[in-house]
Design a protein around this motif. Structure first.
Motif, PDB file in Angstrom:
ATOM      1  N   ALA A 102     -16.020 -42.197 -41.159  1.00 52.94           N
ATOM      2  CA  ALA A 102     -16.149 -41.071 -42.096  1.00 52.94           C
ATOM      3  C   ALA A 102     -16.606 -39.810 -41.375  1.00 52.94           C
ATOM      4  O   ALA A 102     -16.096 -38.717 -41.639  1.00 52.94           O
ATOM      5  N   CYS A 103     -17.545 -39.947 -40.451  1.00 56.10           N
ATOM      6  CA  CYS A 103     -18.012 -38.786 -39.683  1.00 56.10           C
ATOM      7  C   CYS A 103     -16.897 -38.227 -38.810  1.00 56.10           C
ATOM      8  O   CYS A 103     -16.727 -37.003 -38.702  1.00 56.10           O
ATOM      9  N   LEU A 105     -13.674 -38.414 -39.377  1.00 60.89           N
ATOM     10  CA  LEU A 105     -12.716 -37.732 -40.253  1.00 60.89           C
ATOM     11  C   LEU A 105     -13.256 -36.391 -40.726  1.00 60.89           C
ATOM     12  O   LEU A 105     -12.501 -35.417 -40.832  1.00 60.89           O
ATOM     13  N   LEU A 106     -14.541 -36.321 -41.008  1.00 59.04           N
ATOM     14  CA  LEU A 106     -15.159 -35.068 -41.421  1.00 59.04           C
ATOM     15  C   LEU A 106     -15.082 -34.033 -40.301  1.00 59.04           C
ATOM     16  O   LEU A 106     -14.744 -32.863 -40.539  1.00 59.04           O
ATOM     17  N   VAL A 107     -15.351 -34.435 -39.088  1.00 60.04           N
ATOM     18  CA  VAL A 107     -15.280 -33.514 -37.952  1.00 60.04           C
ATOM     19  C   VAL A 107     -13.848 -33.059 -37.719  1.00 60.04           C
ATOM     20  O   VAL A 107     -13.584 -31.863 -37.523  1.00 60.04           O
ATOM     21  N   GLY A 109     -11.406 -33.003 -39.910  1.00 59.95           N
ATOM     22  CA  GLY A 109     -11.004 -32.147 -41.025  1.00 59.95           C
ATOM     23  C   GLY A 109     -11.593 -30.767 -40.913  1.00 59.95           C
ATOM     24  O   GLY A 109     -10.919 -29.750 -41.169  1.00 59.95           O
ATOM     25  N   GLY A 110     -12.839 -30.678 -40.523  1.00 61.31           N
ATOM     26  CA  GLY A 110     -13.472 -29.369 -40.316  1.00 61.31           C
ATOM     27  C   GLY A 110     -12.826 -28.594 -39.194  1.00 61.31           C
ATOM     28  O   GLY A 110     -12.618 -27.377 -39.296  1.00 61.31           O
TER      29      GLY A 110
END
Length: 117
Positions: A102-103, A105-107, A109-110
């Motif tokens: 999840a982390c 993917l968040l990075v 995506g950002g």
């Protein structure tokens, strides 16, 4: 205890010259003896507390129970590799994997969002 190192250290710090026959070295030797005895006592207390904590963790189900052979010789058991993961460890490993994905993917995506702006 290297008396010559101690002498030079005292001289460097204070400018006071002391001789190797100075009574202060008797205090240093006494301090070493007291410190060694105190360390032995503290290690024994720490070992007892560690064993008590491990027993409590086993009773609560946090650690697997020791086989009877391991109770007889704890020194041999310390070098033995673990057989496998417990179900609790598998759950923790799975949760850590989900959080790391999840982390990531968040990075990503950002980074993609910032790249398009």
């Amino acid at each position: 205890m290297d008396q010559h190192k101690l002498r030079s250290h005292v001289f460097d710090k204070t400018g006071i010259k002391i001789d190797v026959d100075d009574p202060i070295f008797a205090l240093v030797a006494l301090n070493e003896a007291v410190l060694a005895e105190t360390v032995e006592r503290q290690l024994a207390l720490l070992d007892a507390a560690t064993q008590a904590l491990a027993a409590q963790a086993r009773a609560a189900g946090g650690l697997p129970a020791l086989p009877p052979a391991a109770l007889a010789s704890p020194a041999d058991n310390a070098t033995a590799p673990a057989v496998g993961f417990t179900p609790r460890e598998w759950r923790l490993l799975g949760a850590a994997a989900i959080v790391s994905v999840a982390c990531a993917l968040l990075v990503l995506g950002g980074a993609a969002l910032l790249y398009t702006l």
